[in-house]
Design a protein around this motif. Structure first.
Motif, PDB file in Angstrom:
ATOM      1  N   LEU A  21       3.733  -5.307  -5.009  1.00 12.57           N
ATOM      2  CA  LEU A  21       2.608  -5.344  -4.767  1.00 12.57           C
ATOM      3  C   LEU A  21       2.129  -4.110  -3.969  1.00 12.57           C
ATOM      4  O   LEU A  21       2.533  -3.707  -2.935  1.00 12.57           O
ATOM      5  N   GLN A  22       0.978  -3.602  -4.357  1.00 15.79           N
ATOM      6  CA  GLN A  22       0.612  -2.131  -4.019  1.00 15.79           C
ATOM      7  C   GLN A  22      -1.047  -2.438  -3.692  1.00 15.79           C
ATOM      8  O   GLN A  22      -1.808  -3.018  -4.414  1.00 15.79           O
ATOM      9  N   ARG A  23      -1.294  -1.757  -2.528  1.00 14.70           N
ATOM     10  CA  ARG A  23      -2.938  -1.745  -2.112  1.00 14.70           C
ATOM     11  C   ARG A  23      -3.421  -0.351  -2.499  1.00 14.70           C
ATOM     12  O   ARG A  23      -2.580   0.659  -2.304  1.00 14.70           O
ATOM     13  N   SER A  24      -4.794  -0.322  -3.101  1.00 10.51           N
ATOM     14  CA  SER A  24      -5.422   1.213  -3.367  1.00 10.51           C
ATOM     15  C   SER A  24      -5.522   1.773  -1.939  1.00 10.51           C
ATOM     16  O   SER A  24      -5.781   1.030  -0.884  1.00 10.51           O
ATOM     17  N   ALA A  25      -5.789   2.939  -1.907  1.00  8.76           N
ATOM     18  CA  ALA A  25      -6.038   3.704  -0.859  1.00  8.76           C
ATOM     19  C   ALA A  25      -7.520   3.098  -0.038  1.00  8.76           C
ATOM     20  O   ALA A  25      -7.662   2.931   1.120  1.00  8.76           O
ATOM     21  N   ALA A  26      -8.308   2.663  -1.210  1.00 11.33           N
ATOM     22  CA  ALA A  26      -9.634   2.234  -0.569  1.00 11.33           C
ATOM     23  C   ALA A  26      -9.560   0.826  -0.047  1.00 11.33           C
ATOM     24  O   ALA A  26     -10.198   0.629   1.071  1.00 11.33           O
ATOM     25  N   GLU A  27      -8.579   0.208  -0.608  1.00 10.40           N
ATOM     26  CA  GLU A  27      -8.472  -1.042   0.000  1.00 10.40           C
ATOM     27  C   GLU A  27      -7.707  -1.204   1.420  1.00 10.40           C
ATOM     28  O   GLU A  27      -8.148  -2.067   2.211  1.00 10.40           O
ATOM     29  N   GLU A  28      -6.718  -0.326   1.538  1.00  8.17           N
ATOM     30  CA  GLU A  28      -6.000  -0.229   2.795  1.00  8.17           C
ATOM     31  C   GLU A  28      -7.004   0.391   3.875  1.00  8.17           C
ATOM     32  O   GLU A  28      -6.943  -0.150   4.880  1.00  8.17           O
ATOM     33  N   GLN A  29      -7.951   1.276   3.557  1.00  4.81           N
ATOM     34  CA  GLN A  29      -9.046   1.801   4.519  1.00  4.81           C
ATOM     35  C   GLN A  29      -9.664   0.769   4.916  1.00  4.81           C
ATOM     36  O   GLN A  29     -10.160   0.448   6.144  1.00  4.81           O
ATOM     37  N   THR A  30     -10.185  -0.307   3.930  1.00  4.88           N
ATOM     38  CA  THR A  30     -11.075  -1.280   4.427  1.00  4.88           C
ATOM     39  C   THR A  30     -10.466  -2.351   5.246  1.00  4.88           C
ATOM     40  O   THR A  30     -11.025  -2.879   6.017  1.00  4.88           O
ATOM     41  N   ARG A  31      -9.325  -2.431   4.845  1.00  4.79           N
ATOM     42  CA  ARG A  31      -8.282  -3.474   5.730  1.00  4.79           C
ATOM     43  C   ARG A  31      -8.291  -3.092   7.023  1.00  4.79           C
ATOM     44  O   ARG A  31      -8.281  -3.917   8.168  1.00  4.79           O
ATOM     45  N   GLN A  32      -7.956  -1.778   7.283  1.00  5.41           N
ATOM     46  CA  GLN A  32      -7.777  -1.190   8.642  1.00  5.41           C
ATOM     47  C   GLN A  32      -9.081  -1.293   9.370  1.00  5.41           C
ATOM     48  O   GLN A  32      -8.739  -1.548  10.555  1.00  5.41           O
ATOM     49  N   GLN A  33     -10.128  -1.175   8.602  1.00  4.94           N
ATOM     50  CA  GLN A  33     -11.530  -1.322   9.657  1.00  4.94           C
ATOM     51  C   GLN A  33     -11.810  -2.604   9.899  1.00  4.94           C
ATOM     52  O   GLN A  33     -12.091  -3.091  10.892  1.00  4.94           O
ATOM     53  N   TRP A  34     -11.204  -3.681   8.884  1.00  2.24           N
ATOM     54  CA  TRP A  34     -11.465  -4.823   9.227  1.00  2.24           C
ATOM     55  C   TRP A  34     -10.730  -5.599  10.161  1.00  2.24           C
ATOM     56  O   TRP A  34     -11.319  -5.966  11.171  1.00  2.24           O
ATOM     57  N   VAL A  35      -9.342  -4.932  10.459  1.00  2.16           N
ATOM     58  CA  VAL A  35      -8.380  -5.300  11.603  1.00  2.16           C
ATOM     59  C   VAL A  35      -9.185  -4.708  12.976  1.00  2.16           C
ATOM     60  O   VAL A  35      -9.169  -5.238  13.962  1.00  2.16           O
ATOM     61  N   ALA A  36      -9.494  -3.355  12.860  1.00  2.00           N
ATOM     62  CA  ALA A  36     -10.046  -2.780  13.857  1.00  2.00           C
ATOM     63  C   ALA A  36     -11.157  -3.578  14.622  1.00  2.00           C
ATOM     64  O   ALA A  36     -11.511  -3.513  15.842  1.00  2.00           O
TER      65      ALA A  36
END
Length: 208
Positions: A21-36
């Motif tokens: 299972l891998q997330r794209s760079a864009a998905e991970e960036q959005t997730r980090q923003q979502w967490v922040a």
């Protein structure tokens, strides 16, 4: 109902192949923003409340939680609600993983598989988490915490169905006694209510 029961149990054909299972760079960036931005506060506390309502046999109108039926593998299923949005639900899945990692776990594997049934397609994303192997006491007994833990995100025909959280305690005497699933729920899900400005962010991440 039969479909739900089968999915709930986690059973699947043995021939199903798991892939990383891998997330794209864009998905991970959005997730980090979502967490922040603490968007997770919209659901962690409410699901925690719904879990305890379900245990007490009381109705809970906001979100639905079902309890695991296997006493050897205590757990819960958090049913998807359309008000959440697929993007938020996916981020919630990864956020629960991160909360467990913070309890002294390491990620054994993240994987996914898709099963094509006659009338529907079932996709499961899974995080498998294990206690730190070097976390042992002076007596030689290793701290199993809650045992192995799995977090699943199950989708049907591309639409989220539910999140499933299961613990699998070890019975071997070389491990310390496992903490209860209630304690795991407390450590992972018990969070304050989302303030109004965080509630307003739900739509921003619903599809991302």
């Amino acid at each position: 109902m039969n479909l739900f029961k089968r999915l709930f149990s986690g059973s699947a054909p043995a021939s199903a192949d798991w892939q990383p299972l891998q997330r794209s760079a864009a998905e991970e960036q959005t997730r980090q923003q979502w967490v922040a931005r603490q968007v997770y506060l919209n659901w962690m506390g409410p699901y925690f409340k719904a879990y305890h309502y379900q245990k007490a046999g009381l109705p809970n109108g906001q979100f639905r939680v079902e309890l695991a039926r296997d006493a050897a593998r205590p757990g819960a299923v958090f049913l998807y609600d359309p008000s959440i949005g697929p993007g938020n639900f996916r981020h919630l899945f990864d956020f629960i993983r991160d909360r467990i990692l913070a309890l002294g776990y390491h990620l054994g594997a993240s994987s996914q598989r898709t099963l094509h049934h006659e009338q529907y397609t079932e996709t499961t994303q899974k995080h498998f988490l294990k206690p730190q192997p070097q976390d042992c006491t002076a007596t030689g007994r290793c701290n199993q915490r809650f045992g192995n833990i799995t977090v699943d995100l199950v989708s049907i025909n591309g639409q989220p169905g539910f999140l499933r959280l299961l613990s699998n305690p070890f019975a071997d005497a070389i491990f310390t006694p496992a903490h209860s699933f209630d304690e795991l729920m407390e450590a992972v899900f018990n969070m304050p209510e989302a303030p109004p400005e965080v509630q307003q962010l739900i739509g921003k991440y619903a599809r991302r």
